[in-house]
Design an enzyme around this catalytic site. Structure first.
Site: not given
Lengths: 138, 481
Positions: B206, B208, B210, B238, B380-382, B404
């Site tokens: 997870n 990344f 962005e 992240h 957040g998630s992808m 988190h």
């Protein structure tokens, strides 16, 4: 019956490993971990092979297995290799000596961060086989 | 024994308590922050049972706490917060987790979406090329053991001294980018060998980088203090301490499992292995953890350097500067002072999948944020939103800690069955989100449906007041680890 089974879970990967003897349990658990790291590592086996010696002392059989897999995982990460075979394994009490054979691979399929003690418990099942669950943090 | 909702007492709309009397080995109660429907979901796995186990740790104060992004971990639940009394309470490596100082850093740009749009394709491709991602990819910076020890001691500062950033960057990092108790000699050779070529790499899963657009502002005054405005472009990183941190955790969980008997400690789960903070094992772990945390601060500094390089190459002078808004850990242990039962006490706060959220005027907070409180960055998630929150005085209830992230709810295997990578890529493109990834097949492992709704998670901590919403960020480009 397969000697190991890879079971998906919410945030990790679990491996159910079995073996008629402790030696076999250790070998099968290693094979399972390797297949998670690189499913088709066999295609590299014609390349340069090398060996590593491992000596571990733990406080019980379960931690001996987890610490063994942790040590192999660490060597896999350091050498970018799969240790596909145990050339020699001597388990005495809560200690072991082993010689493992490795081959360098192009890349891992899965980033196993760690082998955890979570849910691990080496025990004899009703069929007289050693078995345990092993949870990998990925 | 499975824990059911009947075992929890509703304290208020968002707080649930398991009393100390629930199990004879509990030393403090357990607290879950969630709505009732989120609690129902949390109870489907073993995170609450794990929280009860945490409540048995020697020296634990006040309560074992879990945030609304809770899910089952190893020993500790993810989203867990536990404070133990300094110096004789225990420190548990499992309470920090394998990815030591996994965390997030937010960079501000001066550009708006409209200004960046013509360059997005080129920018995203170059970011993907410049920042190594995925399993086992080495970084461009390979450190000899001497240099690595300097990074472990000095954290982000070492990287700045080497020319990979500016001194001002370190002002806006939790603990100013360096934990001073770090001791490289407490870190094994194995750990150093795993980490020596991983600075500036994202890793997989997870993690990344962005490019986001500020989509909504919830508090104008604080957003202004953070330098945020609607439509502004920001960059979110992240990642954590990579293989080095994983190995430090592995080494010390093993060591503490062997040492516990010496201190007459028994725990209900081997992954809760611990030792008194004041013991040799406890001190060594704390100093090794700090070294790994410094490696993670340095890693996010190196990635910042890589991003800035691409930014300048593609946008030239028109791109302006990328400045650090804040960098915060969500897997770490800290010695902090907190009010416990009306008394000021020094405690060892374990945050595993939980973020520090200091209130305004906290002495450890950088001058620029003294009046408003600490920025809290929640990825957040992808493909979904991320949030910037701010620490509050109400946060003292949870040792100034908050959530988190979204928190996983579905296995990667299950997510892959639910949606194909190619379809997910198309769906995200339709929403205006570019994805750069080494494997389209594996993309679905991180699909939004595999995670809890970040809005629900953030709304709970906002409503309770553990942290307040400041801004929402929407992704435009995701470079996936």
């Amino acid at each position: 019956m397969k000697s190991y089974e890879i079971i998906p879970h919410v945030a990790d990967v679990r491996l159910q490993a079995k073996g008629a003897s402790l030696d076999q349990l250790f070998e099968n658990a290693l094979e399972g971990m390797n297949r998670i790291l690189c499913k088709d590592y066999d295609r590299f086996l014609n390349k340069h092979l090398f060996a590593k010696e491992i000596a571990i002392t733990a406080y019980d059989t379960t931690s001996l297995l987890i610490d063994f897999l942790s040590e192999v995982l660490t060597l896999s990460h350091i050498h970018k290799a799969i240790f596909y075979s145990i050339d020699r394994l001597e388990i005495y009490g809560n200690s072991l000596n082993a010689r493992i054979l490795g081959v360098k691979i192009e890349k891992f399929m899965e980033d196993i961060k760690a082998v955890t003690y979570h849910e691990a418990e080496v025990r004899k099942n009703d069929e007289g086989q050693y078995e345990t669950m092993i949870v990998f943090d990925i | 024994m499975n824990i059911t909702k009947n075992d929890l007492k509703k304290v208020d709309e968002y707080t649930w308590k398991i009393p100390k009397s629930y199990r004879s080995d509990m030393r403090v109660p357990a607290l879950v922050y969630a709505t009732e429907s989120m609690l129902d979901e949390i109870l489907r796995d073993r995170s609450v049972e794990q929280l009860v186990n945490v409540a048995t740790l020697p020296g634990i104060k006040k309560a074992a706490i879990v945030m609304p992004d809770a899910h089952e971990g190893y020993g500790f639940p993810i989203g867990g917060v536990a404070a133990t009394l300094y110096p004789d309470g225990v420190i548990s490596p499992g309470g920090i987790g394998y990815d030591i100082n996994c965390g997030v850093r937010l960079l501000r740009s001066k550009l708006t979406l409209e200004e960046l749009k013509p360059h997005l394709e080129k920018l995203s491709k170059h970011l993907f090329r410049e920042i190594p991602s995925g399993v086992g990819h080495a970084g461009s910076l390979k450190l000899g053991m001497g240099k690595l020890d300097e990074v472990l001691s000095e954290g982000a500062h070492r990287l700045v001294k080497e020319g990979y950033g500016e001194e001002i960057d370190t002002h806006f990092i939790e603990s100013y980018g360096v934990l001073k108790n770090a001791d490289p000699s407490a870190v094994s050779d194995h750990a150093k060998k795993r980490g020596h070529d991983q600075l500036g790499t994202m890793g997989a899963g997870n993690h990344f980088v962005e490019i986001d657009r500020v989509d909504e502002i919830f508090d104008e005054k604080i957003a202004h203090a953070f330098g945020l405005s609607v439509n502004q472009i920001v960059v979110l990183i992240h990642t954590g301490s990579r293989g080095l941190g994983h190995q430090v955790a592995t080494d010390y969980i093993r060591l503490m499992n062997q040492a516990m008997a010496r201190y007459h400690i028994s725990v209900p789960d081997r992954e809760l292995a611990c030792a008194p903070f004041s013991s040799e094992e406890g001190r060594n772990y704390f100093n090794a953890m700090a070294a790994a945390a410094n490696f993670a601060f340095a890693n996010r500094q190196m990635i910042t350097y890589e991003i800035r390089k691409v930014w300048e190459n593609i946008l030239g002078g028109a791109g302006g500067k990328l400045s650090v808004l804040y960098d915060v850990a969500h897997n770490i242990a800290k010695v902090e002072e907190h009010t416990v039962n009306g008394r000021q006490e020094k405690v060892i706060v374990h945050r595993k999948g939980a973020t520090r959220a200091f209130p305004p005027y906290h002495p450890e907070l950088v001058g620029e944020y003294q009046k408003v409180g600490q920025p809290v960055i929640i990825p957040g998630s992808m493909g979904t939103a991320s949030y910037v929150l701010v620490g509050t005085t109400k946060g003292k209830e949870s040792f100034y800690s908050t959530c988190h992230g979204a928190g996983r709810r579905m296995s990667r295997h299950h997510a892959k069955k639910e949606i194909q990578g190619k379809q997910l890529l198309l769906n995200l493109e339709k929403e205006g989100i570019r994805i750069e990834t080494g494997s389209v097949t594996d993309l679905s492992e991180e699909a939004p449906l595999a995670y809890k709704d970040i809005e629900d998670v953030v709304n709970v901590v906002d409503k309770i007041g553990l942290a307040k919403k400041v801004a929402r960020l929407r992704p435009i480009v995701v470079v996936k680890g």
